[in-house]
Design a protein around this motif. Structure first.
Motif, short mmCIF file in Angstrom:
data_model
loop_
_atom_site.label_atom_id
_atom_site.label_comp_id
_atom_site.label_asym_id
_atom_site.label_seq_id
_atom_site.Cartn_x
_atom_site.Cartn_y
_atom_site.Cartn_z
N TYR A 177 0.84 -1.21 0.00
CA TYR A 177 0.00 0.00 0.00
C TYR A 177 0.87 1.26 0.00
O TYR A 177 0.64 2.18 -0.77
N MET A 178 1.86 1.29 0.87
CA MET A 178 2.72 2.47 0.97
C MET A 178 3.50 2.71 -0.33
O MET A 178 3.65 3.85 -0.76
N LEU A 179 3.98 1.65 -0.96
CA LEU A 179 4.70 1.81 -2.22
C LEU A 179 3.76 2.27 -3.34
O LEU A 179 4.14 3.09 -4.18
N ALA A 180 2.53 1.75 -3.34
CA ALA A 180 1.57 2.13 -4.38
C ALA A 180 1.12 3.58 -4.24
O ALA A 180 0.86 4.26 -5.22
N ILE A 181 1.04 4.07 -3.02
CA ILE A 181 0.50 5.41 -2.78
C ILE A 181 1.60 6.47 -2.72
O ILE A 181 1.30 7.67 -2.72
N LEU A 182 2.86 6.07 -2.71
CA LEU A 182 3.97 7.01 -2.60
C LEU A 182 4.00 8.02 -3.75
O LEU A 182 4.10 9.22 -3.53
N SER A 183 3.89 7.54 -4.98
CA SER A 183 3.95 8.44 -6.13
C SER A 183 2.79 9.43 -6.18
O SER A 183 3.02 10.63 -6.36
N PRO A 184 1.53 8.99 -6.03
CA PRO A 184 0.46 9.99 -6.06
C PRO A 184 0.52 10.97 -4.88
O PRO A 184 0.16 12.14 -5.03
N ALA A 185 0.99 10.53 -3.72
CA ALA A 185 1.09 11.44 -2.58
C ALA A 185 2.17 12.50 -2.83
O ALA A 185 1.96 13.69 -2.55
N ALA A 186 3.31 12.07 -3.34
CA ALA A 186 4.37 13.02 -3.66
C ALA A 186 3.94 13.97 -4.77
O ALA A 186 4.20 15.18 -4.71
N ALA A 187 3.24 13.44 -5.78
CA ALA A 187 2.78 14.28 -6.90
C ALA A 187 1.76 15.31 -6.42
O ALA A 187 1.80 16.48 -6.85
N ALA A 188 0.85 14.91 -5.55
CA ALA A 188 -0.16 15.85 -5.04
C ALA A 188 0.51 16.95 -4.22
O ALA A 188 0.16 18.13 -4.35
N GLY A 189 1.48 16.60 -3.39
CA GLY A 189 2.20 17.61 -2.62
C GLY A 189 3.02 18.52 -3.52
O GLY A 189 3.09 19.74 -3.29
N TYR A 190 3.61 17.96 -4.54
CA TYR A 190 4.39 18.72 -5.51
C TYR A 190 3.50 19.77 -6.18
O TYR A 190 3.84 20.95 -6.24
N ARG A 191 2.33 19.32 -6.67
CA ARG A 191 1.40 20.24 -7.34
C ARG A 191 0.84 21.27 -6.36
O ARG A 191 0.62 22.42 -6.71
N TRP A 228 9.57 20.68 -6.05
CA TRP A 228 10.57 19.72 -5.59
C TRP A 228 10.84 19.86 -4.10
O TRP A 228 11.42 18.95 -3.50
N TYR A 229 10.42 20.96 -3.50
CA TYR A 229 10.60 21.12 -2.05
C TYR A 229 9.92 19.99 -1.27
O TYR A 229 10.31 19.71 -0.14
N ILE A 230 8.91 19.35 -1.86
CA ILE A 230 8.19 18.28 -1.15
C ILE A 230 9.13 17.12 -0.82
O ILE A 230 8.86 16.34 0.08
N PHE A 231 10.25 17.01 -1.54
CA PHE A 231 11.18 15.91 -1.30
C PHE A 231 12.15 16.20 -0.14
O PHE A 231 12.87 15.29 0.27
N VAL A 232 12.16 17.41 0.38
CA VAL A 232 13.04 17.75 1.52
C VAL A 232 12.66 16.93 2.76
O VAL A 232 13.53 16.28 3.36
#
Length: 148
Positions: free
Chosen positions: A53-67, A77-81
């Protein structure tokens, strides 16, 4: 934007989309769904299912924070800090020391971990502030305002 629309947008339409902007409702409804899903999966007691679950949701969660950051006029890219800080803390976390009774074990990294912990708290508060800010009403360098 309602709960269902936000989840559909983040999981289906923009699963790994890092361009554009995300409104506050889109981001926060998705984060609520993410947390509810994490709690439900953890209740199963299956480590493999939770990891999947965590691996599947990692990309959309990072993308939503990025946007979302781009919607407030900040570089996405600050979301990756905070993610990077968490990885550094995990790497530096020592294993539980096994020492004979009455002796103090090797605690070399504990001071560094305390500093990283304080930095993580400060960074988390800054990001919470940024992610709760209103959208820029006009078109910014990341695109037009998201449709509500």
């Amino acid at each position: 934007m309602n709960f269902q629309t936000a989840v559909k947008t983040c999981l289906i339409e923009k699963y790994a989309g890092y361009s554009g902007r995300a409104s506050r409702p889109e981001y926060w409804w998705f984060i609520l769904a993410y947390l509810i899903g994490g709690v439900l999966v953890s209740l199963t007691g299956s480590t493999v299912l939770y990891l999947a679950y965590m691996l599947a949701i990692l990309s959309p969660a990072a993308a939503a924070g990025y946007r979302r950051l781009q919607d407030t006029g900040r570089p996405g890219w600050y979301i990756f800090v905070p993610i990077g800080l968490a990885i550094v803390a995990m790497i530096l976390t020592p294993a539980t020391p096994t020492v004979p009774d009455g002796q103090i074990g090797e605690m070399g990294n504990m001071g560094l971990l305390a500093i990283i912990g304080v930095v993580q708290i400060v960074v988390a508060l800054v990001f919470l502030w940024w992610l709760t800010r209103p959208s820029q009403p006009e078109t910014n360098q990341y695109g037009p305002p998201p449709s509500r």
